[in-house]
Enzyme design. Structure first.
Site, PDB file in Angstrom:
ATOM      1  N   LYS A 179      52.748  16.632 144.919  1.00 24.59           N
ATOM      2  CA  LYS A 179      54.365  16.923 144.297  1.00 24.59           C
ATOM      3  C   LYS A 179      54.418  18.183 143.435  1.00 24.59           C
ATOM      4  O   LYS A 179      53.307  18.519 142.857  1.00 24.59           O
ATOM      5  CB  LYS A 179      54.132  15.643 144.061  1.00 24.59           C
ATOM      6  CG  LYS A 179      55.971  15.662 143.959  1.00 24.59           C
ATOM      7  CD  LYS A 179      56.367  14.686 142.018  1.00 24.59           C
ATOM      8  CE  LYS A 179      56.401  15.427 140.991  1.00 24.59           C
ATOM      9  NZ  LYS A 179      57.665  16.163 140.763  1.00 24.59           N
ATOM     10  N   GLU A 205      45.833  19.093 133.494  1.00 28.64           N
ATOM     11  CA  GLU A 205      45.892  20.361 132.663  1.00 28.64           C
ATOM     12  C   GLU A 205      46.517  20.507 131.861  1.00 28.64           C
ATOM     13  O   GLU A 205      47.993  19.831 132.360  1.00 28.64           O
ATOM     14  CB  GLU A 205      45.487  20.613 133.633  1.00 28.64           C
ATOM     15  CG  GLU A 205      44.466  21.305 134.502  1.00 28.64           C
ATOM     16  CD  GLU A 205      43.084  22.523 133.599  1.00 28.64           C
ATOM     17  OE1 GLU A 205      43.354  22.928 132.877  1.00 28.64           O
ATOM     18  OE2 GLU A 205      42.450  21.739 134.238  1.00 28.64           O
ATOM     19  N   GLU A 246      54.101  23.048 120.546  1.00 23.41           N
ATOM     20  CA  GLU A 246      53.164  23.994 122.125  1.00 23.41           C
ATOM     21  C   GLU A 246      55.100  23.931 122.138  1.00 23.41           C
ATOM     22  O   GLU A 246      56.298  23.045 122.767  1.00 23.41           O
ATOM     23  CB  GLU A 246      53.655  23.059 123.441  1.00 23.41           C
ATOM     24  CG  GLU A 246      53.376  23.915 124.331  1.00 23.41           C
ATOM     25  CD  GLU A 246      53.132  23.175 125.501  1.00 23.41           C
ATOM     26  OE1 GLU A 246      53.454  22.147 125.953  1.00 23.41           O
ATOM     27  OE2 GLU A 246      51.847  23.909 126.402  1.00 23.41           O
TER      28      GLU A 246
HETATM   29  P1  NAD Z   1      55.667  18.143 133.058  1.00 26.09           P
HETATM   30  O1  NAD Z   1      54.862  17.365 132.055  1.00 26.09           O
HETATM   31  O2  NAD Z   1      57.332  17.312 132.807  1.00 26.09           O
HETATM   32  O3  NAD Z   1      56.372  18.096 134.313  1.00 26.09           O
HETATM   33  C1  NAD Z   1      54.730  18.211 135.505  1.00 26.09           C
HETATM   34  C2  NAD Z   1      54.767  17.346 136.629  1.00 26.09           C
HETATM   35  O4  NAD Z   1      55.539  16.323 136.652  1.00 26.09           O
HETATM   36  C3  NAD Z   1      56.394  17.784 137.468  1.00 26.09           C
HETATM   37  O5  NAD Z   1      55.963  17.636 138.845  1.00 26.09           O
HETATM   38  C4  NAD Z   1      57.464  16.495 137.609  1.00 26.09           C
HETATM   39  O6  NAD Z   1      58.258  16.166 138.458  1.00 26.09           O
HETATM   40  C5  NAD Z   1      56.188  15.178 137.690  1.00 26.09           C
HETATM   41  N1  NAD Z   1      56.195  13.808 136.656  1.00 26.09           N
HETATM   42  C6  NAD Z   1      57.511  14.095 135.846  1.00 26.09           C
HETATM   43  N2  NAD Z   1      57.533  12.744 134.973  1.00 26.09           N
HETATM   44  C7  NAD Z   1      56.588  12.100 136.069  1.00 26.09           C
HETATM   45  C8  NAD Z   1      56.238  10.689 135.742  1.00 26.09           C
HETATM   46  N3  NAD Z   1      56.306   9.205 135.343  1.00 26.09           N
HETATM   47  N4  NAD Z   1      54.317  10.134 136.798  1.00 26.09           N
HETATM   48  C9  NAD Z   1      54.059  11.330 137.826  1.00 26.09           C
HETATM   49  N5  NAD Z   1      54.895  12.282 136.974  1.00 26.09           N
HETATM   50  C10 NAD Z   1      55.639  12.955 136.597  1.00 26.09           C
HETATM   51  O7  NAD Z   1      55.694  19.438 133.060  1.00 26.09           O
HETATM   52  P2  NAD Z   1      56.356  20.742 132.900  1.00 26.09           P
HETATM   53  O8  NAD Z   1      58.115  20.780 132.432  1.00 26.09           O
HETATM   54  O9  NAD Z   1      56.575  20.741 134.489  1.00 26.09           O
HETATM   55  O10 NAD Z   1      55.927  22.324 132.318  1.00 26.09           O
HETATM   56  C11 NAD Z   1      55.281  22.089 131.512  1.00 26.09           C
HETATM   57  C12 NAD Z   1      53.588  21.403 130.490  1.00 26.09           C
HETATM   58  O11 NAD Z   1      52.675  22.055 132.028  1.00 26.09           O
HETATM   59  C13 NAD Z   1      53.450  22.393 129.405  1.00 26.09           C
HETATM   60  O12 NAD Z   1      53.233  21.534 128.819  1.00 26.09           O
HETATM   61  C14 NAD Z   1      52.498  23.467 129.797  1.00 26.09           C
HETATM   62  O13 NAD Z   1      51.874  23.554 128.474  1.00 26.09           O
HETATM   63  C15 NAD Z   1      52.004  22.376 130.588  1.00 26.09           C
HETATM   64  N6  NAD Z   1      50.682  23.419 132.042  1.00 26.09           N
HETATM   65  C16 NAD Z   1      49.979  23.552 131.431  1.00 26.09           C
HETATM   66  C17 NAD Z   1      48.982  23.538 132.424  1.00 26.09           C
HETATM   67  C18 NAD Z   1      47.425  23.887 132.346  1.00 26.09           C
HETATM   68  O14 NAD Z   1      46.395  24.878 133.047  1.00 26.09           O
HETATM   69  N7  NAD Z   1      47.146  23.891 131.185  1.00 26.09           N
HETATM   70  C19 NAD Z   1      49.268  25.064 133.444  1.00 26.09           C
HETATM   71  C20 NAD Z   1      50.658  25.495 133.628  1.00 26.09           C
HETATM   72  C21 NAD Z   1      51.869  24.441 132.888  1.00 26.09           C
END
Ligand code: NAD
Length: 483
Positions: free
Chosen positions: A182, A256, A387
């Site tokens: 996704k 992650e 963060e």
């Molecule tokens: P997010 O957690 O809001 O969303 C991540 C994904 O989860 C999206 O595709 C979203 O549609 C999906 N999602 C949302 N609700 C869900 C649910 N209830 N069940 C399953 N999936 C769901 O994160 P974001 O705003 O897209 O990205 C930023 C975050 O990602 C930051 O906290 C950053 O630190 C983290 N990040 C971590 C790494 C790593 O390698 N550790 C890399 C990139 C980003």
């Protein structure tokens, strides 16, 4: 050229076929440099996930039984397919993420390198199967096999589209897993090229499935009975929800997640080198990095000189649209992220924190935030602890390396860290004691495909990249027999 991607009608790739998503939403793809709408795409829905998971389930046995060498050919095909589309992919990221050209190019190159790397590991897999173990007593021997865990669900964020997905798809397919991925609702376009490439290289139907959409699609993935593991990259809040959603079935997850990482500058550090590492660590990708080293911990003795040089360089940083000449930092990718960062900055200012530069939005259309530095931030303040995911640096001083290490480790996170010191052994001694998954000494945040990526503490579970990325999609099977 990028327009070809922006005008896509089919945003669901299931069982080797393109379809129009059956979700209820039309996703607006935004250009953060203007705030305008670049494209509208039909989201997928729970029904698409159901079909995709079934397709991944049907394709699993055949893919699992193919040789690593055969799978490697497809992975090299993905690398070639990305290479031939590099210009388009770079432009879409400049438009949709607001990444300056160089940063967008680094992302595409990173994804290409990842597929090539896992092709090599897949080639090595066949020779590692059935490794013999002669058990004590000599009456029995064992054979060790590394088998794919099954069809896997993958959920990725928006800050490094292509990269976060390549880090999952490449090792999973190399291991013999099939996948349903996704994409982020904020950046739904670039990763669709994985479907185009799959078709072009003749990847067996169902091995890779892609569903565009929002949280409802993510939730559906966590419920799909065919999927045997969920690999998630994103925020801690959603990571916890994913973990809770699959806990009833005891499904393995890799997470992650976020970070609040330290950069330690010792008393003997070279000022120019330190400034360059600090700025790269917090202003690259406009600070929207899980690995942002947003806490500067600097020895008191050099703090005034370092801060002066850092503030000068930060003020000179050219912020603008990726399409303007000389842009070094772009806008924040989403309006929501921009508002969140501005809100955190405003709170910090109203709490009386010392804002040395930046401290607000840039007065123009789009989601632009000034690169911001807060000095001597109290360690209990949210600017120090949480963060931010934006171009905001918090600084503090220490009197010794020992104190620097203690301050660095005083966090719930443990993703990465940086150390700047002229004395490499001193830097290494500090690196050894920082509780994080990757540490850079005197170098910008370079990530090689054969390094380990992942965090300690609340930054996640598991490791991506390197051989650890591959083993995350494998289970060990031990076959015991009489000699
Ligand atoms: P997010 O957690 O809001 O969303 C991540 C994904 O989860 C999206 O595709 C979203 O549609 C999906 N999602 C949302 N609700 C869900 C649910 N209830 N069940 C399953 N999936 C769901 O994160 P974001 O705003 O897209 O990205 C930023 C975050 O990602 C930051 O906290 C950053 O630190 C983290 N990040 C971590 C790494 C790593 O390698 N550790 C890399 C990139 C980003």
């Amino acid at each position: 050229m990028a327009e070809a991607l922006l005008e896509r009608e089919h945003t669901v790739f299931v069982g080797g076929k393109w379809k129009t998503g059956r979700g209820s939403e039309r996703l607006e793809v935004i250009d953060p440099s203007s705030g305008g709408v670049l494209a509208r795409v039909q989201a997928g829905g729970a029904e698409d996930v159901e079909k995709a998971a079934q397709a991944a389930g049907r394709a699993f046995d055949g893919w699992k039984r193919s040789t690593g060498a055969a799978r490697a050919q497809y992975l090299r095909g993905f690398a070639r397919g990305l290479k031939s589309r590099k210009n388009i992919l770079v432009r879409v990221q400049m438009h949709n993420n607001g990444k300056p050209r160089l940063e967008a190019e680094i992302d595409v190159d990173d994804a290409i390198a990842c597929f090539d790397y896992y092709a090599t590991l897949a080639e090595g897999l066949d020779g590692r199967q059935d490794m013999r173990v002669d058990h004590a007593g000599g009456t029995h021997f064992g054979l060790v096999r590394h088998e794919p865990v099954g069809p896997v669900g993958m959920i990725v964020p928006w800050n490094f589209p292509l990269v976060t997905s390549a880090w999952k798809i490449a090792p999973a397919l190399a291991a013999g897993c099939t996948a349903v991925m996704k994409t982020s609702e904020m950046t739904p376009l670039n990763e669709l090229v994985y479907g185009d490439i799959a078709t072009e290289i003749g990847l067996p139907a169902g091995v890779l499935n892609i569903v565009t959409g929002g949280a409802d699609v993510g939730v559906a993935l966590t419920r799909a009975p065919e999927l045997r593991k969920i690999s998630f990259t994103g925020s801690n809040m959603i990571g916890a929800k994913v973990m809770a959603a699959v806990s009833g079935r005891c499904l393995p997850v890799s997470l992650e997640l976020g970070g609040k990482s330290p950069i330690i500058v010792t008393a003997d550090a070279d000022i120019d080198q330190a400034v360059s590492c600090i700025m790269g660590g917090v202003f690259f990708n406009a600070g929207q990095m899980c690995s942002a080293t947003s806490r500067l911990i600097v020895d008191k003795s050099i703090e005034p000189r370092l801060i002066e040089a850092l503030v000068d360089k930060t003020r000179a940083l050219k912020v603008g649209s990726p399409f303007e000449d000389g842009t070094e930092m772009g806008p924040l990718t989403t309006a929501a992220q921009c508002h969140k960062v501005l809100w955190m900055i405003a709170e910090a200012k109203s709490d009386g924190l010392d804002c040395l530069t930046g401290g607000g939005a840039i007065d123009r259309d789009g989601h632009f935030v000034k690169p911001t530095i807060f000095r001597d931030v109290p360690h209990a303040h949210s600017i120090w602890r949480d963060e931010i995911f934006g171009p905001v640096l918090a600084t503090t001083t220490v009197s010794s390396d020992e104190e620097a290490i203690a301050v660095a480790n005083d966090t719930d996170y443990g993703l990465v860290g940086s150390v700047v010191s002229v004395d490499w052994s001193r830097g290494k001694a500090i690196a050894d004691r920082i509780e994080a998954g990757q540490i850079w000494i005197n170098t910008p945040q370079i990530v090689y495909p054969d390094s380990a990526w992942g965090g300690f503490k609340q930054s996640g579970i598991g490791r991506e990249l390197g051989p650890w990325g591959l083993s995350g999609y494998q289970g060990v099977k031990h076959i015991l027999s009489e000699t």
